[in-house]
Write an enzyme that holds these catalytic residues in place. Sequence first.
Site, PDB file in Angstrom:
ATOM      1  CG  ASN A 161      -9.517  -0.117   6.740  1.00 35.61           C
ATOM      2  OD1 ASN A 161      -9.816  -1.115   7.407  1.00 35.61           O
ATOM      3  ND2 ASN A 161      -8.622  -0.163   5.761  1.00 35.61           N
ATOM      4  CB  SER A 188      -2.459   4.275   7.753  1.00 37.80           C
ATOM      5  OG  SER A 188      -1.126   4.332   7.299  1.00 37.80           O
ATOM      6  CG  ASP A 211      -6.367  -0.529   1.878  1.00 40.62           C
ATOM      7  OD1 ASP A 211      -7.303  -0.540   2.704  1.00 40.62           O
ATOM      8  OD2 ASP A 211      -5.761  -1.557   1.523  1.00 40.62           O
TER       9      ASP A 211
END
Length: 241
Positions: free
Chosen positions: A110, A139, A148
């Site tokens: 992601n 990131s 996340d």
Amino acid sequence: MPAPLRLAVLASGRGSNLAALLAAQAAGRLPIETVLVASDRPACQALDVARAAGIPVAALRPRDHRDRAAFDRALFERVAAAAPDLVVLAGFMRILDGDVVAAMPWPMINIHPSLLPRYPGLDTHARVLAAGDAEHGASVHLVTADLDAGPVLAQVRMPVRADDTPERLAARLLPLEHALLVAVVGLFACGRLHAAPAGIQFDGTTLAVPLVLETSSDDADPTAARLRAPGARAAPGAGAG
Ligand code: GAR
């Protein structure tokens, strides 16, 4: 010449990260084949980007499914049918069911607009400014059942300016996000980055800290930026520098 990396991309919005991957591929810098673009928003621009490139698309509406797990199972059935090597969440704005993620046989990454572990979730640019941070960034991390929170593979950093607004930060970060995602996918594509059960392997050793994208403000093409292990020299490799 190894076979191109089969990519499935999940997106909910504008699709600029998807477009950056496709542009790098078209420029001969990223050996990928995008086998599916799937979305939870049938009208999103990312699906238009995919269709324009002749990529198969799947659009599933959450409200047509009983609950989150049922939607995610249906979504990942479509992904599985495309037989990807890597799944990329590129602006996919849904929390995934933990059991569905845990059962996933492919690595899934992601792109997130913050220096994780700082600012998981939404409104990252405004939160950076509210905290008075001197630095912002993006990131790329492995997706796990927690939002996340999976291991971070690579990051790009940039300074926050005195006159920044959330919009200015977002606009300045976006090309760096594109460069970061292209570079990380490039490392997967040339076999230098692996998500192994024992940990993330980069060039045959366990990655202890995230790779860093080297950027220069006078880069004519930020997507040509290179990833390096902190403290090491930039590593040559397909699309990744
Ligand atoms: C990007 O900024 C990406 O980092 C962010 O959504 C945007 C998608 O843009 N993702 C997240 O916030 C995920 N938590 P795009 O649709 O133009 O690629």
